[in-house]
Design a protein around this motif. Structure first.
Motif, PDB file in Angstrom:
ATOM      1  N   GLY A  31      45.960   1.515  24.598  1.00  0.00           N
ATOM      2  CA  GLY A  31      45.893  -0.200  24.197  1.00  0.00           C
ATOM      3  C   GLY A  31      46.527  -0.198  22.851  1.00  0.00           C
ATOM      4  O   GLY A  31      47.232  -1.356  22.760  1.00  0.00           O
ATOM      5  N   LEU A  32      46.342   0.482  22.058  1.00  0.00           N
ATOM      6  CA  LEU A  32      47.138   0.105  20.804  1.00  0.00           C
ATOM      7  C   LEU A  32      48.724   0.499  20.616  1.00  0.00           C
ATOM      8  O   LEU A  32      49.104  -0.513  20.197  1.00  0.00           O
ATOM      9  N   GLU A  33      49.093   1.214  21.426  1.00  0.00           N
ATOM     10  CA  GLU A  33      50.551   1.251  21.741  1.00  0.00           C
ATOM     11  C   GLU A  33      51.019   0.138  22.531  1.00  0.00           C
ATOM     12  O   GLU A  33      51.979  -0.512  21.924  1.00  0.00           O
ATOM     13  N   LEU A  34      50.321  -0.481  23.276  1.00  0.00           N
ATOM     14  CA  LEU A  34      50.744  -1.631  24.176  1.00  0.00           C
ATOM     15  C   LEU A  34      50.583  -2.915  23.193  1.00  0.00           C
ATOM     16  O   LEU A  34      51.617  -3.668  23.073  1.00  0.00           O
ATOM     17  N   CYS A  35      49.689  -2.655  22.437  1.00  0.00           N
ATOM     18  CA  CYS A  35      49.555  -3.811  21.532  1.00  0.00           C
ATOM     19  C   CYS A  35      50.650  -3.853  20.340  1.00  0.00           C
ATOM     20  O   CYS A  35      51.344  -4.746  20.009  1.00  0.00           O
ATOM     21  N   ARG A  36      51.078  -2.805  19.939  1.00  0.00           N
ATOM     22  CA  ARG A  36      52.141  -2.361  19.005  1.00  0.00           C
ATOM     23  C   ARG A  36      53.619  -3.108  19.696  1.00  0.00           C
ATOM     24  O   ARG A  36      54.498  -3.752  19.249  1.00  0.00           O
ATOM     25  N   ARG A  37      53.777  -2.776  21.067  1.00  0.00           N
ATOM     26  CA  ARG A  37      54.865  -3.025  21.596  1.00  0.00           C
ATOM     27  C   ARG A  37      54.922  -4.744  21.977  1.00  0.00           C
ATOM     28  O   ARG A  37      56.040  -5.260  21.976  1.00  0.00           O
ATOM     29  N   LEU A  38      53.643  -5.321  22.307  1.00  0.00           N
ATOM     30  CA  LEU A  38      53.592  -6.675  22.634  1.00  0.00           C
ATOM     31  C   LEU A  38      54.183  -7.431  21.129  1.00  0.00           C
ATOM     32  O   LEU A  38      54.660  -8.410  21.364  1.00  0.00           O
ATOM     33  N   ARG A  39      53.603  -6.971  20.255  1.00  0.00           N
ATOM     34  CA  ARG A  39      53.861  -7.586  18.911  1.00  0.00           C
ATOM     35  C   ARG A  39      55.455  -7.573  18.411  1.00  0.00           C
ATOM     36  O   ARG A  39      55.836  -8.345  17.660  1.00  0.00           O
ATOM     37  N   THR A  40      56.034  -6.791  18.957  1.00  0.00           N
ATOM     38  CA  THR A  40      57.456  -6.748  18.777  1.00  0.00           C
ATOM     39  C   THR A  40      58.534  -7.269  19.822  1.00  0.00           C
ATOM     40  O   THR A  40      59.533  -7.357  19.588  1.00  0.00           O
ATOM     41  N   GLY A  41      57.926  -7.688  20.755  1.00  0.00           N
ATOM     42  CA  GLY A  41      58.606  -8.345  22.153  1.00  0.00           C
ATOM     43  C   GLY A  41      58.651  -9.965  21.574  1.00  0.00           C
ATOM     44  O   GLY A  41      57.669 -10.817  21.261  1.00  0.00           O
ATOM     45  N   LYS A  42      59.744 -10.408  21.901  1.00  0.00           N
ATOM     46  CA  LYS A  42      60.266 -11.930  21.945  1.00  0.00           C
ATOM     47  C   LYS A  42      59.104 -12.867  22.532  1.00  0.00           C
ATOM     48  O   LYS A  42      58.869 -14.004  21.841  1.00  0.00           O
ATOM     49  N   ASP A  43      58.741 -12.367  23.719  1.00  0.00           N
ATOM     50  CA  ASP A  43      58.012 -13.389  24.463  1.00  0.00           C
ATOM     51  C   ASP A  43      56.404 -13.152  24.294  1.00  0.00           C
ATOM     52  O   ASP A  43      55.666 -13.802  24.844  1.00  0.00           O
ATOM     53  N   SER A  44      56.258 -11.940  23.859  1.00  0.00           N
ATOM     54  CA  SER A  44      54.633 -11.531  23.973  1.00  0.00           C
ATOM     55  C   SER A  44      54.203 -11.443  22.371  1.00  0.00           C
ATOM     56  O   SER A  44      53.052 -11.238  22.244  1.00  0.00           O
TER      57      SER A  44
END
Length: 241
Positions: free
Chosen positions: A69-82
């Motif tokens: 979940g922590l890695e997913l959170c990190r990825r979402l925060r770098t995504g344009k739409d997420s």
């Protein structure tokens, strides 16, 4: 006449939790609040689901198979739409350093297991009220009964109804799903929280208090008893003309 204004349109909540009983409990309670809920059990599945249909809020477990979940959170925060999707991180990690790590990674809120379901629902409402105010209404109305979540005020036929805090939460929970039958165990989970150990007969006591406060003169009983099943908020209430 039935008019329930809980949300318009319904806010979409994605639950990412690998413990199936907890995932089901979260789905049940979020749907009872009126949200449209999707559930996935793996971090990599969540990433795909978010890309396909952007939710209004994510309830995300820290420890997940496939992708944490922590890695997913990190990825979402770098995504344009997420990057702007609000995230509530659920975790058994209670150390201050873990809390700081989760919030620094991009979580909007951090809830430690075991947690109070009413508290989590309140946090969900608070975040959505801030990030998607058009999707959350502060007032529930069924027939001649109106409940204002922000002022904690209840009226019936224009008169103010005085309720204790437990009766208010019980009425709010029932009004979110008029006509739906809830068992005593479901009401205990939804109103008192899954980690509060009280006898199921406690529900009957508070239902009795709620009925006594809500009824005057010829007013109909707003709570229907379903023998052998539990209680439901009446969907047959009539508005006063």
């Amino acid at each position: 006449m039935l008019t329930v204004s809980a949300m318009h349109p319904r806010a979409k909540v994605l639950v990412v939790e690998d413990e199936e009983p907890l995932a089901l409990l979260l789905r049940y309670n979020l749907e009872a609040e009126g949200y449209a809920v999707d559930v996935v059990h793996r971090g990599d599945e969540a990433e795909v689901a978010i890309a396909e249909s952007s939710p209004d809020l994510i309830v995300l477990d820290w420890m997940l198979p496939g992708l944490s979940g922590l890695e997913l959170c990190r990825r979402l925060r770098t995504g344009k739409d997420s990057r702007t999707i609000p995230i509530i991180l659920l975790t058994a990690r209670s150390e201050e350093s873990d809390r700081i790590r989760g919030l620094t990674t991009g979580a909007d809120d951090y809830v430690v297991k075991p947690f109070s379901l009413p508290e989590l629902m309140a946090r969900v409402r608070a975040i959505l009220r801030r990030t998607s105010p058009e999707r959350i209404a502060s007032v529930l109305t069924v027939g001649d009964i109106e409940l204002d979540r922000e002022s904690h005020r209840v009226t019936r036929n224009g008169r103010q109804v005085h309720l204790g805090p437990t009766e208010f939460r019980l009425l709010e929970f029932l009004m979110q799903s008029p006509g739906r039958v809830f068992s005593r165990a479901q009401l205990l989970d939804g109103v008192w929280g899954r980690n509060v150990y009280v006898d199921e007969r406690t529900v009957d006591v508070h239902i009795g208090r709620l009925r006594k406060a809500m009824m005057r003169g010829a007013e109909t009983d707003p709570v229907r008893t379903v023998r052998g099943a539990g209680y439901a908020f009446s969907d047959k209430l009539q508005e006063t003309v």
